[in-house]
Design a protein around this motif. Structure first.
Motif, mmCIF file in Angstrom:
data_model
loop_
_atom_site.group_PDB
_atom_site.id
_atom_site.type_symbol
_atom_site.label_atom_id
_atom_site.label_comp_id
_atom_site.label_asym_id
_atom_site.label_seq_id
_atom_site.Cartn_x
_atom_site.Cartn_y
_atom_site.Cartn_z
ATOM 1 N N ALA A 70 0.820 -1.212 0.000
ATOM 2 C CA ALA A 70 0.000 0.000 0.000
ATOM 3 C C ALA A 70 0.853 1.260 0.000
ATOM 4 O O ALA A 70 0.570 2.208 -0.728
ATOM 5 C CB ALA A 70 -0.949 0.006 1.192
ATOM 6 N N GLU A 71 1.888 1.275 0.801
ATOM 7 C CA GLU A 71 2.720 2.480 0.877
ATOM 8 C C GLU A 71 3.466 2.700 -0.432
ATOM 9 O O GLU A 71 3.547 3.822 -0.914
ATOM 10 C CB GLU A 71 3.701 2.385 2.049
ATOM 11 C CG GLU A 71 4.462 3.670 2.296
ATOM 12 C CD GLU A 71 3.579 4.855 2.698
ATOM 13 O OE1 GLU A 71 4.092 5.984 2.639
ATOM 14 O OE2 GLU A 71 2.401 4.671 3.048
ATOM 15 N N ALA A 72 3.983 1.641 -1.026
ATOM 16 C CA ALA A 72 4.669 1.774 -2.315
ATOM 17 C C ALA A 72 3.710 2.291 -3.378
ATOM 18 O O ALA A 72 4.077 3.126 -4.204
ATOM 19 C CB ALA A 72 5.273 0.445 -2.746
ATOM 20 N N LEU A 73 2.467 1.835 -3.345
ATOM 21 C CA LEU A 73 1.474 2.291 -4.309
ATOM 22 C C LEU A 73 1.136 3.764 -4.089
ATOM 23 O O LEU A 73 0.991 4.526 -5.047
ATOM 24 C CB LEU A 73 0.217 1.425 -4.209
ATOM 25 C CG LEU A 73 -0.798 1.545 -5.325
ATOM 26 C CD1 LEU A 73 -0.175 1.254 -6.683
ATOM 27 C CD2 LEU A 73 -1.953 0.594 -5.076
ATOM 28 N N ALA A 74 1.032 4.185 -2.830
ATOM 29 C CA ALA A 74 0.771 5.604 -2.532
ATOM 30 C C ALA A 74 1.926 6.465 -3.034
ATOM 31 O O ALA A 74 1.705 7.533 -3.628
ATOM 32 C CB ALA A 74 0.570 5.801 -1.030
ATOM 33 N N GLN A 100 6.024 15.116 -1.272
ATOM 34 C CA GLN A 100 5.232 14.163 -0.480
ATOM 35 C C GLN A 100 5.672 12.733 -0.764
ATOM 36 O O GLN A 100 5.804 11.918 0.158
ATOM 37 C CB GLN A 100 3.745 14.307 -0.789
ATOM 38 C CG GLN A 100 3.081 15.522 -0.197
ATOM 39 C CD GLN A 100 1.613 15.554 -0.589
ATOM 40 O OE1 GLN A 100 0.906 14.553 -0.516
ATOM 41 N NE2 GLN A 100 1.155 16.726 -1.025
ATOM 42 N N ALA A 101 5.876 12.429 -2.034
ATOM 43 C CA ALA A 101 6.318 11.074 -2.407
ATOM 44 C C ALA A 101 7.667 10.775 -1.776
ATOM 45 O O ALA A 101 7.878 9.688 -1.223
ATOM 46 C CB ALA A 101 6.389 10.939 -3.926
ATOM 47 N N LEU A 102 8.580 11.721 -1.836
ATOM 48 C CA LEU A 102 9.915 11.522 -1.274
ATOM 49 C C LEU A 102 9.863 11.377 0.244
ATOM 50 O O LEU A 102 10.549 10.522 0.811
ATOM 51 C CB LEU A 102 10.824 12.684 -1.672
ATOM 52 C CG LEU A 102 12.303 12.539 -1.337
ATOM 53 C CD1 LEU A 102 12.881 11.282 -1.980
ATOM 54 C CD2 LEU A 102 13.055 13.772 -1.800
ATOM 55 N N GLU A 103 9.034 12.185 0.903
ATOM 56 C CA GLU A 103 8.897 12.090 2.361
ATOM 57 C C GLU A 103 8.351 10.732 2.782
ATOM 58 O O GLU A 103 8.701 10.208 3.833
ATOM 59 C CB GLU A 103 7.997 13.208 2.885
ATOM 60 C CG GLU A 103 8.651 14.569 2.836
ATOM 61 C CD GLU A 103 7.674 15.716 3.067
ATOM 62 O OE1 GLU A 103 6.477 15.452 3.358
ATOM 63 O OE2 GLU A 103 8.105 16.871 2.946
ATOM 64 N N ARG A 104 7.485 10.157 1.998
ATOM 65 C CA ARG A 104 6.922 8.839 2.319
ATOM 66 C C ARG A 104 7.897 7.712 1.971
ATOM 67 O O ARG A 104 7.848 6.637 2.552
ATOM 68 C CB ARG A 104 5.596 8.633 1.585
ATOM 69 C CG ARG A 104 4.515 9.606 2.019
ATOM 70 C CD ARG A 104 3.225 9.364 1.291
ATOM 71 N NE ARG A 104 2.522 8.228 1.876
ATOM 72 C CZ ARG A 104 1.735 8.310 2.945
ATOM 73 N NH1 ARG A 104 1.547 9.445 3.555
ATOM 74 N NH2 ARG A 104 1.127 7.225 3.402
ATOM 75 N N TYR A 105 8.759 7.957 0.996
ATOM 76 C CA TYR A 105 9.688 6.922 0.552
ATOM 77 C C TYR A 105 10.669 6.519 1.652
ATOM 78 O O TYR A 105 10.874 5.322 1.891
ATOM 79 C CB TYR A 105 10.464 7.381 -0.686
ATOM 80 C CG TYR A 105 11.627 6.474 -0.983
ATOM 81 C CD1 TYR A 105 11.422 5.238 -1.575
ATOM 82 C CD2 TYR A 105 12.922 6.826 -0.627
ATOM 83 C CE1 TYR A 105 12.481 4.379 -1.818
ATOM 84 C CE2 TYR A 105 13.979 5.973 -0.866
ATOM 85 C CZ TYR A 105 13.758 4.759 -1.455
ATOM 86 O OH TYR A 105 14.809 3.915 -1.683
ATOM 87 N N GLU A 106 11.308 7.478 2.288
ATOM 88 C CA GLU A 106 12.374 7.148 3.250
ATOM 89 C C GLU A 106 11.871 6.282 4.410
ATOM 90 O O GLU A 106 12.487 5.261 4.714
ATOM 91 C CB GLU A 106 13.052 8.423 3.755
ATOM 92 C CG GLU A 106 14.322 8.147 4.531
ATOM 93 C CD GLU A 106 15.359 7.331 3.767
ATOM 94 O OE1 GLU A 106 16.052 6.518 4.410
ATOM 95 O OE2 GLU A 106 15.480 7.478 2.534
ATOM 96 N N PRO A 107 10.759 6.616 5.068
ATOM 97 C CA PRO A 107 10.261 5.713 6.116
ATOM 98 C C PRO A 107 9.872 4.332 5.566
ATOM 99 O O PRO A 107 10.074 3.317 6.238
ATOM 100 C CB PRO A 107 9.034 6.434 6.678
ATOM 101 C CG PRO A 107 9.178 7.850 6.275
ATOM 102 C CD PRO A 107 9.979 7.851 5.004
ATOM 103 N N ALA A 108 9.338 4.286 4.357
ATOM 104 C CA ALA A 108 8.979 2.998 3.752
ATOM 105 C C ALA A 108 10.224 2.170 3.503
ATOM 106 O O ALA A 108 10.243 0.958 3.744
ATOM 107 C CB ALA A 108 8.198 3.220 2.458
#
Length: 169
Positions: A70-74, A100-108
């Motif tokens: 789900a996170e990768a898809l977001a 936003q995509a980059l901010e979500r990438y690092e925690p994922a």
């Protein structure tokens, strides 16, 4: 034709009662994938509302907490929306979406690496238990190798999903 909340066609029979969290998540996944396909075929104007609807659900976390990928898809959907905004020459929106995509990438990415470390540790414990209980015979070594390959494949799939989302940003 009737449309579901995310712009997808309503299933035959009207789709039943109210939408559950899982159903909304599944709709979001379908919308994100359809939006990606439309974007890949240079139909950005048709892709945009699908991706926006998918992001609204995926980023809000509706059903995503226990759904693999789900996170990768977001991240991918945010990235694609950023590209569409850049194509419309809306640089401010593009930058905001890509950030936003980059901010979500690092925690994922960190979560996938933590899972890989945990699977590695579990594999080490299982290997030690097998060696103690069954000795180091060929049969236990074959079983151990098969289990380690399966764990490595799961970790590689998780890492590939996050890396794919990252390469799109």
């Amino acid at each position: 034709a009737n449309a579901a909340p995310l712009g997808l066609p309503t299933p035959p029979g009207g789709g039943g009662g109210g939408s559950t969290e899982r159903a909304r998540f599944i709709e979001a996944v379908a919308a994100a994938r359809l939006g990606a396909n439309l974007m890949d075929t240079e139909e950005g104007s048709a892709a945009r509302p699908l991706l926006e609807g998918a992001v609204a659900v995926l980023v809000a976390g509706a059903g995503a907490r226990d759904m693999d990928g789900a996170e990768a898809l977001a991240i991918e959907a945010l990235n694609r929306l950023g590209i569409l905004a850049a194509n419309r020459e809306d640089q401010a929106a593009s930058l905001a979406l890509l950030q936003q995509a980059l901010e979500r990438y690092e925690p994922a990415r960190r979560a996938v690496l933590a899972r890989a470390d945990a699977l590695s540790a579990v594999g080490d414990v299982r290997r030690s238990r097998r060696q103690l209980s069954a000795g180091a015979g060929a049969e236990s070594a074959d079983r151990e190798a098969a289990e380690e390959e399966a764990a490595a494949a799961r970790v590689a799939a998780d890492a590939a999903a996050v890396e794919e989302a990252h390469t799109l940003t």
